[in-house]
Design a protein around this motif. Structure first.
Motif, PDB file in Angstrom:
ATOM      1  N   UNK A   1      47.369  -3.255  48.904  1.00 42.12           N
ATOM      2  CA  UNK A   1      46.023  -3.732  48.511  1.00 42.12           C
ATOM      3  C   UNK A   1      46.053  -5.200  48.084  1.00 42.12           C
ATOM      4  N   UNK A   2      44.929  -5.872  48.363  1.00 38.09           N
ATOM      5  CA  UNK A   2      44.756  -7.261  47.907  1.00 38.09           C
ATOM      6  C   UNK A   2      43.455  -7.321  47.123  1.00 38.09           C
ATOM      7  N   UNK A   3      43.463  -8.109  46.048  1.00 32.88           N
ATOM      8  CA  UNK A   3      42.257  -8.163  45.209  1.00 32.88           C
ATOM      9  C   UNK A   3      41.744  -9.602  45.112  1.00 32.88           C
ATOM     10  N   UNK A   4      40.424  -9.744  45.145  1.00 29.14           N
ATOM     11  CA  UNK A   4      39.807 -11.080  45.156  1.00 29.14           C
ATOM     12  C   UNK A   4      38.820 -11.159  43.998  1.00 29.14           C
ATOM     13  N   UNK A   5      38.935 -12.205  43.194  1.00 30.51           N
ATOM     14  CA  UNK A   5      37.952 -12.399  42.116  1.00 30.51           C
ATOM     15  C   UNK A   5      37.322 -13.781  42.209  1.00 30.51           C
ATOM     16  N   UNK A   6      36.077 -13.795  42.694  1.00 29.66           N
ATOM     17  CA  UNK A   6      35.294 -15.040  42.706  1.00 29.66           C
ATOM     18  C   UNK A   6      34.096 -14.846  41.789  1.00 29.66           C
ATOM     19  N   UNK A   7      34.213 -13.930  40.811  1.00 33.47           N
ATOM     20  CA  UNK A   7      33.067 -13.661  39.923  1.00 33.47           C
ATOM     21  C   UNK A   7      33.272 -14.364  38.590  1.00 33.47           C
ATOM     22  N   UNK A   8      34.019 -13.754  37.714  1.00 26.28           N
ATOM     23  CA  UNK A   8      34.261 -14.362  36.404  1.00 26.28           C
ATOM     24  C   UNK A   8      35.678 -14.049  35.950  1.00 26.28           C
ATOM     25  N   UNK A   9      36.316 -15.042  35.313  1.00 28.14           N
ATOM     26  CA  UNK A   9      37.631 -14.829  34.737  1.00 28.14           C
ATOM     27  C   UNK A   9      37.542 -13.775  33.657  1.00 28.14           C
ATOM     28  N   UNK A  10      38.632 -13.007  33.500  1.00 25.94           N
ATOM     29  CA  UNK A  10      38.647 -11.996  32.437  1.00 25.94           C
ATOM     30  C   UNK A  10      38.265 -10.620  32.937  1.00 25.94           C
ATOM     31  N   UNK A  11      37.692 -10.541  34.152  1.00 23.56           N
ATOM     32  CA  UNK A  11      37.417  -9.198  34.703  1.00 23.56           C
ATOM     33  C   UNK A  11      38.757  -8.580  35.115  1.00 23.56           C
ATOM     34  N   UNK A  12      39.695  -9.467  35.493  1.00 16.93           N
ATOM     35  CA  UNK A  12      41.062  -9.003  35.775  1.00 16.93           C
ATOM     36  C   UNK A  12      41.960  -9.414  34.609  1.00 16.93           C
ATOM     37  N   UNK A  13      42.817  -8.493  34.175  1.00 12.71           N
ATOM     38  CA  UNK A  13      43.833  -8.820  33.179  1.00 12.71           C
ATOM     39  C   UNK A  13      44.938  -9.596  33.908  1.00 12.71           C
TER      40      UNK A  13
END
Ligand SMILES: NC(=O)c1ccc[n+]([C@@H]2O[C@H](COP(=O)([O-])OP(=O)(O)OC[C@H]3O[C@@H](n4cnc5c(N)ncnc54)[C@H](O)[C@@H]3O)[C@@H](O)[C@H]2O)c1
Ligand SMILES: O=C(O)CC[C@@H](O)C(=O)O
Length: 526
Positions: free
Chosen positions: A223-235
């Motif tokens: 799996x690959x994960x992408x966060x272009x929303x807001x910092x802190x949603x991912x630890x």
């Protein structure tokens, strides 16, 4: 002439609009202390994500009428502090939607084909074709977390690339998800089945560290994960560990727990991770859109006209606003309350305008109720302008009824929300001119002012139950500010409404419903 200060780089198109009505100073890169020193001279402040507008800055801005955020998220503005000072905060809810969605899509493809590292390798003079063998996205499963504006566009394009789509968004209807070609699933299933997971949700207490060591452990090793929303949603530490240990294949991040990104183990990871410096909205087109959108609103407010995307003050005419203001607050509070009692996805909202509110002039109260209801899902992005559209897009049926004969209070408002987890209702009225009181919850009469943190229980009215609940809360160090029981008959069913001094600790509801006689409990933040 009014004075506007612009503290982050803003497209000239916006500055040109501001100069029609004000003298404009562009001062980027100011330290907080420097801004505090000069903000008192200005009527308006325009920013992007770079400037943090704290309570101190707001209090020093004695002339400020409006703060304009050229973008979506207003998490860098202390909105409650601005509201207390009567300062309008406006944003541009849609100006950078496409830019952010395209950035997420670019991240998905770059991550799959190792574009950044392959490019750097060629530029170093190498010709290494083995290291950069990639993966196709065609026929892979994309899990979209948050099917709002950006998530919807990502889903539409990903569908066209031949991806299979899963989506998690507790506030979106199955029909809306199906229109976008997505299967609506719960977060657990999405996490376990997706090859790519892309986050498009606001950062809220519920979404902070939504992706953590536990959820990462459930993902596929590919799996690959992408966060272009807001910092802190991912630890970030849990993510770095998962990538280092090969427990997931990779990640692409545009946003970080702390920005600018400082010392971080994320920087030491190889081609499995792509990091960009919060570039989601950084396209020429988006910057023109948001600059124009926000500058026009600043111009209008400085000319005494309403703003169209105010996140804190309704865009209504001043006369209507003045008359309805206390009731708008009541409607919003009841909307927030009934939304949290209903939990899950709300399918219909019945707004009953009673007594003196049963006139056509009260229509804005329906909008304010929806704004409150949708706050849980959309936070600052929902406003008086878009609340009805957002509700429609979410498939929420709004039923409006009027009852002029209701006489208990001069005017009262009853909201009933039906959702996937059941039906709940709340009624409220004003005591005196503007003191909000809850007068009924789920058909049980009560009379309590709402407070920021509340706990409601549905229980059997029997001796000892209040004491047991009190001791349990005490054992969690929870301080009760006030408590009231509402019942229809003695020793029948009853509702308890407690005002609490602090947020309730996680897991407490599970303990509360173990108390004999308590059937349900709901924690609410208003
Ligand atoms: N990287 C950037 O530069 C950039 C640019 C624009 C927006 N953003 C961010 O992208 C995010 C999405 O923006 P948008 O315009 O699509 O917002 P939006 O309000 O249109 O959509 C957000 C969606 O998240 C859903 N949601 C809320 N809480 C949820 C939860 N707990 N679990 C699952 N879903 C939940 C809502 O129902 C809504 O559909 C925001 O955080 C915004 O600040 C980042
Ligand atoms: O101003 C920026 O570049 C970022 C904006 C983005 O994060 C937003 O929330 O709109």
């Amino acid at each position: 002439m009014s004075k506007v200060i612009v503290c982050d780089p803003i497209d000239q198109a916006g500055i040109d609009i501001l100069t029609q009505v004000a003298s404009v100073d562009v001062k980027t890169g100011l330290q907080p202390g420097e801004l505090i020193e000069i903000i008192g001279e200005y009527d308006a402040l325009m920013i992007r994500s770079g400037t943090r507008v704290t309570q101190e800055i707001i209090e020093a801005g004695t002339q400020l009428k409006i703060i304009g955020r050229a973008g979506v998220g207003v998490d860098n503005v202390d909105v409650p502090a601005a509201t207390r000072r009567g300062i309008v905060v406006v944003n541009s809810p849609e100006g950078n939607t496409i830019a952010a969605a395209e950035h997420a899509l670019a991240m998905i493809l770059s991550l799959s084909r190792h574009i950044p590292d392959a490019n750097a390798s060629v530029k170093r003079g190498e010709w290494d074709r083995k290291t950069f063998v990639g993966a196709e996205v065609y026929k892979k499963t994309l899990g979209v977390v948050g099917l709002g504006k950006i998530g919807s566009h990502v889903a539409t394009v990903a569908k066209a690339m031949g991806m299979k789509l899963l989506a998690y968004d507790p506030f979106i209807s199955t029909e809306r998800a199906e229109q976008l070609g997505c299967q609506l699933v719960d977060m657990d299933l999405l996490i376990q089945q997706a090859d790519y997971i892309t986050l498009h949700i606001p950062k809220t207490p519920e979404t902070t560290h939504l992706i953590n060591a536990t959820t990462l452990a459930k993902m596929k090793p590919t799996a690959r994960i992408i966060n272009c929303a807001r910092g802190g949603i991912i630890d970030e530490s849990a993510l770095a560990a998962a990538i280092k240990e090969g427990r997931i294949k990779g990640a692409a991040l545009d946003v970080f727990e702390s920005e600018p990104l400082g010392e971080s183990e994320l920087r030491s990871l190889g081609k499995e991770i792509i990091l960009t410096p919060h570039l989601g909205a950084s396209t020429t087109e988006a910057q023109v859109n948001v600059a124009i959108d926000v500058a026009e609103q600043i111009r209008d407010v400085l000319l005494g006209l309403p703003a169209r995307s105010a996140v804190n003050i309704p865009g209504l005419g001043p006369d209507v606003l003045e008359e309805l203001k206390p009731y708008m607050q009541l409607a919003e509070t009841l909307g927030k309350l009934v939304g949290q009692l209903a939990g899950g996805r709300v399918e219909s909202l019945n707004v009953r305008l009673q007594g003196e509110l049963a006139t056509n002039k009260s229509q804005p109260l329906v909008v304010a109720s929806l704004k409150g209801l949708l706050y849980q899902a959309l936070r600052e992005r929902v406003n008086y302008v878009n609340a009805s559209i957002e509700a429609k897009e979410r498939g929420i049926r709004v039923i409006e009824t009027r009852d002029a004969s209701a006489r208990d209070y001069a005017g009262s408002l009853r909201l009933e929300a039906t959702g996937t987890l059941g039906t709940h209702s709340v009624t409220g009225a004003l005591l005196g001119e503007k003191e909000i009181h809850l007068t009924d919850v789920d058909g049980f009469p009560i009379n309590v002012p709402p407070s920021k943190y509340m706990l409601f229980t549905l229980h059997r009215d029997m001796p000892g139950i209040i004491g047991k609940l009190g001791s349990l809360l005490g054992s969690f160090n929870v301080n009760i500010a006030s408590m009231q029981v509402g019942r229809k008959i003695v020793r029948g069913d009853a509702v308890m409404a407690l005002s609490i001094d602090d947020p309730l600790p996680e897991g407490i509801v599970t303990e509360i419903i173990k108390v004999p006689g308590i059937r349900d409990a709901y924690t609410v933040t208003l």
